[in-house]
Write a protein that holds these residues in place. Structure first.
Motif: not given
Length: 137
Positions: A121-127, A129-137
């Protein structure tokens, strides 16, 4: 790196120190005196002509620091109105998320400072995209 309050002179000085760049080389490339270069290190903002020269000399894209700031802190853009008139400026279709931006966001989630939904909501990052980053982290 503080992406909210950017002090570009300090960032340039840090990069010069990292590379252990000789002052004589900087003076020759920038066509400035040592005093002028030292003055640039103190500046919060810098003329784009010089910022481009620093980016080339230090092999670091300092403009991306500002792009990251825009991604995180700029208000949402109004969708462009369709017109028959050709645009003079280039149109960028996607945000470019730098590694610094990804790290910043993932750190907020990991430290439980923000939830995934709050980040979306705050940074308007697509869901997705964010979940892909989390998986790769």
């Amino acid at each position: 790196m503080n992406l909210k309050d950017i002090h570009i002179g300090k960032l340039i000085h840090e990069r010069v120190n990292e590379l252990q760049m000789p002052v004589a080389r900087i003076e020759k490339f920038m066509k400035c005196s040592e005093e002028e270069i030292e003055g640039m290190y103190e500046q919060i903002s810098i003329d784009t002509f010089y910022l481009l020269r620093w980016s080339k000399l230090l092999e670091y894209n300092f403009f991306r620091v500002y792009s990251a700031h825009l991604i995180l802190y700029a208000p949402p853009a109004n969708p462009p109105k369709k017109t028959d008139q050709k645009e003079n400026l280039p149109v960028f279709r996607k945000n470019i998320y730098t590694e610094e931006v990804k790290s910043f966001i993932l750190e907020k989630i990991a430290s439980k400072e923000m939830t995934v939904n709050e980040v979306i909501l705050k940074y308007r990052i697509p869901k997705t995209t964010l979940h892909t980053w989390i998986k790769k982290a």
